[in-house]
Design a protein around this motif. Structure first.
Motif, PDB file in Angstrom:
ATOM      1  N   GLU A  67     -26.750  82.324 -70.253  1.00 58.87           N
ATOM      2  CA  GLU A  67     -25.933  82.375 -69.034  1.00 58.87           C
ATOM      3  C   GLU A  67     -25.802  80.986 -68.418  1.00 58.87           C
ATOM      4  N   ILE A  68     -26.902  80.239 -68.410  1.00 59.98           N
ATOM      5  CA  ILE A  68     -26.874  78.873 -67.874  1.00 59.98           C
ATOM      6  C   ILE A  68     -25.856  78.035 -68.644  1.00 59.98           C
ATOM      7  N   ASP A  69     -25.859  78.154 -69.983  1.00 59.67           N
ATOM      8  CA  ASP A  69     -24.905  77.402 -70.809  1.00 59.67           C
ATOM      9  C   ASP A  69     -23.463  77.823 -70.526  1.00 59.67           C
ATOM     10  N   GLN A  70     -23.253  79.088 -70.210  1.00 61.42           N
ATOM     11  CA  GLN A  70     -21.893  79.583 -69.971  1.00 61.42           C
ATOM     12  C   GLN A  70     -21.343  79.157 -68.608  1.00 61.42           C
ATOM     13  N   ILE A  71     -22.179  79.197 -67.562  1.00 65.12           N
ATOM     14  CA  ILE A  71     -21.630  78.993 -66.203  1.00 65.12           C
ATOM     15  C   ILE A  71     -22.160  77.751 -65.502  1.00 65.12           C
ATOM     16  N   ASN A  72     -23.070  77.024 -66.069  1.00 63.54           N
ATOM     17  CA  ASN A  72     -23.738  75.806 -65.584  1.00 63.54           C
ATOM     18  C   ASN A  72     -24.930  76.152 -64.694  1.00 63.54           C
ATOM     19  N   ILE A  73     -25.818  75.206 -64.555  1.00 60.29           N
ATOM     20  CA  ILE A  73     -27.096  75.471 -63.895  1.00 60.29           C
ATOM     21  C   ILE A  73     -26.954  75.767 -62.405  1.00 60.29           C
ATOM     22  N   LEU A  74     -26.031  75.103 -61.721  1.00 62.70           N
ATOM     23  CA  LEU A  74     -25.847  75.398 -60.293  1.00 62.70           C
ATOM     24  C   LEU A  74     -25.391  76.837 -60.111  1.00 62.70           C
ATOM     25  N   GLN A  75     -24.351  77.238 -60.854  1.00 63.23           N
ATOM     26  CA  GLN A  75     -23.836  78.598 -60.712  1.00 63.23           C
ATOM     27  C   GLN A  75     -24.873  79.630 -61.145  1.00 63.23           C
ATOM     28  N   ALA A  76     -25.649  79.319 -62.179  1.00 60.72           N
ATOM     29  CA  ALA A  76     -26.709  80.237 -62.632  1.00 60.72           C
ATOM     30  C   ALA A  76     -27.797  80.368 -61.569  1.00 60.72           C
ATOM     31  N   SER A  77     -28.143  79.261 -60.900  1.00 59.49           N
ATOM     32  CA  SER A  77     -29.139  79.303 -59.824  1.00 59.49           C
ATOM     33  C   SER A  77     -28.654  80.193 -58.689  1.00 59.49           C
ATOM     34  N   LEU A  78     -27.401  80.025 -58.307  1.00 54.17           N
ATOM     35  CA  LEU A  78     -26.829  80.837 -57.225  1.00 54.17           C
ATOM     36  C   LEU A  78     -26.737  82.306 -57.628  1.00 54.17           C
ATOM     37  N   LEU A  79     -26.368  82.564 -58.894  1.00 57.08           N
ATOM     38  CA  LEU A  79     -26.277  83.937 -59.374  1.00 57.08           C
ATOM     39  C   LEU A  79     -27.658  84.602 -59.415  1.00 57.08           C
ATOM     40  N   ALA A  80     -28.673  83.857 -59.843  1.00 55.35           N
ATOM     41  CA  ALA A  80     -30.035  84.410 -59.870  1.00 55.35           C
ATOM     42  C   ALA A  80     -30.486  84.759 -58.452  1.00 55.35           C
ATOM     43  N   MET A  81     -30.178  83.897 -57.473  1.00 56.86           N
ATOM     44  CA  MET A  81     -30.540  84.193 -56.084  1.00 56.86           C
ATOM     45  C   MET A  81     -29.785  85.417 -55.571  1.00 56.86           C
ATOM     46  N   LYS A  82     -28.497  85.506 -55.892  1.00 64.26           N
ATOM     47  CA  LYS A  82     -27.699  86.685 -55.511  1.00 64.26           C
ATOM     48  C   LYS A  82     -28.323  87.947 -56.105  1.00 64.26           C
ATOM     49  N   ARG A  83     -28.691  87.900 -57.381  1.00 64.78           N
ATOM     50  CA  ARG A  83     -29.313  89.061 -58.027  1.00 64.78           C
ATOM     51  C   ARG A  83     -30.626  89.439 -57.352  1.00 64.78           C
ATOM     52  N   ALA A  84     -31.421  88.430 -56.983  1.00 59.73           N
ATOM     53  CA  ALA A  84     -32.705  88.710 -56.327  1.00 59.73           C
ATOM     54  C   ALA A  84     -32.485  89.386 -54.977  1.00 59.73           C
ATOM     55  N   VAL A  85     -31.547  88.865 -54.182  1.00 56.08           N
ATOM     56  CA  VAL A  85     -31.263  89.451 -52.865  1.00 56.08           C
ATOM     57  C   VAL A  85     -30.748  90.879 -53.036  1.00 56.08           C
ATOM     58  N   GLU A  86     -29.843  91.075 -53.985  1.00 58.99           N
ATOM     59  CA  GLU A  86     -29.253  92.409 -54.183  1.00 58.99           C
ATOM     60  C   GLU A  86     -30.256  93.399 -54.771  1.00 58.99           C
ATOM     61  N   ALA A  87     -31.328  92.912 -55.376  1.00 57.71           N
ATOM     62  CA  ALA A  87     -32.352  93.803 -55.945  1.00 57.71           C
ATOM     63  C   ALA A  87     -33.324  94.326 -54.889  1.00 57.71           C
ATOM     64  N   LEU A  88     -33.286  93.748 -53.681  1.00 56.34           N
ATOM     65  CA  LEU A  88     -34.143  94.255 -52.608  1.00 56.34           C
ATOM     66  C   LEU A  88     -33.739  95.690 -52.292  1.00 56.34           C
ATOM     67  N   PRO A  89     -34.692  96.552 -51.928  1.00 54.43           N
ATOM     68  CA  PRO A  89     -34.346  97.946 -51.632  1.00 54.43           C
ATOM     69  C   PRO A  89     -33.620  98.138 -50.295  1.00 54.43           C
ATOM     70  N   VAL A  90     -33.563  97.078 -49.481  1.00 54.14           N
ATOM     71  CA  VAL A  90     -32.828  97.121 -48.210  1.00 54.14           C
ATOM     72  C   VAL A  90     -31.949  95.878 -48.115  1.00 54.14           C
ATOM     73  N   ALA A  91     -30.874  95.987 -47.366  1.00 57.84           N
ATOM     74  CA  ALA A  91     -30.024  94.818 -47.133  1.00 57.84           C
ATOM     75  C   ALA A  91     -30.616  94.016 -45.976  1.00 57.84           C
ATOM     76  N   PRO A  92     -30.901  92.729 -46.190  1.00 58.19           N
ATOM     77  CA  PRO A  92     -31.420  91.926 -45.082  1.00 58.19           C
ATOM     78  C   PRO A  92     -30.346  91.699 -44.025  1.00 58.19           C
ATOM     79  N   SER A  93     -30.795  91.391 -42.803  1.00 59.26           N
ATOM     80  CA  SER A  93     -29.831  91.083 -41.735  1.00 59.26           C
ATOM     81  C   SER A  93     -29.269  89.672 -41.911  1.00 59.26           C
ATOM     82  N   LYS A  94     -30.074  88.792 -42.536  1.00 56.61           N
ATOM     83  CA  LYS A  94     -29.642  87.420 -42.790  1.00 56.61           C
ATOM     84  C   LYS A  94     -30.456  86.879 -43.954  1.00 56.61           C
ATOM     85  N   VAL A  95     -29.835  85.984 -44.728  1.00 53.56           N
ATOM     86  CA  VAL A  95     -30.524  85.352 -45.858  1.00 53.56           C
ATOM     87  C   VAL A  95     -30.591  83.852 -45.612  1.00 53.56           C
ATOM     88  N   LEU A  96     -31.803  83.292 -45.726  1.00 50.76           N
ATOM     89  CA  LEU A  96     -32.006  81.848 -45.645  1.00 50.76           C
ATOM     90  C   LEU A  96     -32.187  81.345 -47.073  1.00 50.76           C
TER      91      LEU A  96
END
Length: 192
Positions: A67-96
């Motif tokens: 995935e990193i090779d396909q979309i580049n490391i910055l986009q992969a880092s952001l996608l991994a963070m998005k996946r982590a946030v979305e995997a939480l069992p609740v939606a946070p009120s804000k993400v830092l």
């Protein structure tokens, strides 16, 4: 319900980029949380266990080398963070988010440069991501001992680059990263 998110593994030339998302419990403060790079391996591992035990919610996600090779490391880092946030069992009120870029999230978010040392929830995410990525590198070391992933965690150290020259890339090397890409270009045969 403030969530912190951070990643580990942008600089290595092999393996995944791993992200974590953490919502800490204000009633159970954890001493010593900071940027994972400022902590010893032993301290990170102890804090990781404490964070998993005391946090209200936490999750870990990643993007692998392909995935990193396909979309580049910055986009992969952001996608991994998005996946982590979305995997939480609740939606946070804000993400830092640690850094100066934001993943594409459906909740309000704020990027904070150096946030892993400034906000405990980001520091906690930094610790979980680093401990998980290091754990995976020990597993990859067992499969590919010639590269010594357990020691350098796939960063482009002199020993790693020498092993890459001798053995060529393995399945988890990031083919788009300079040292690996140059080696692949030098060893590929032109089409007739």
């Amino acid at each position: 319900m403030i969530c912190g998110t951070d990643e580990a593994g942008r600089g290595p030339i092999a393996g995944p980029v791993v992200a974590a998302a953490v919502i800490l419990d204000p009633a159970q403060p954890i001493e010593g949380i900071t940027d994972s790079k400022k902590l010893s391996e032993k301290k990170r591992e102890a804090l990781s266990l404490e964070i998993k035990e005391k946090a209200l919610y936490w999750s870990i996600a990643q993007c692998d080398a392909d995935e990193i090779d396909q979309i580049n490391i910055l986009q992969a880092s952001l996608l991994a963070m998005k996946r982590a946030v979305e995997a939480l069992p609740v939606a946070p009120s804000k993400v830092l988010v640690d850094g100066n870029k934001l993943p594409n999230l459906s909740v309000p978010a704020e990027a904070i440069v150096g946030g892993d040392a400034l906000e405990a929830c980001i520091g906690a995410a930094s610790i979980l991501a680093k401990v998980e990525r290091d754990r995976q590198m020990f597993e990859w070391h067992a499969l590919y001992p010639a590269y010594d992933f357990a020691k350098h965690k796939a960063y482009p150290t002199k020993a790693h680059l020498e092993a890459l020259q001798i053995h060529g890339p393995c399945s988890i090397h990031r083919k788009s990263f300079g040292p690996v890409a140059r080696l692949l270009a030098a060893t590929s045969t032109p089409n007739e």
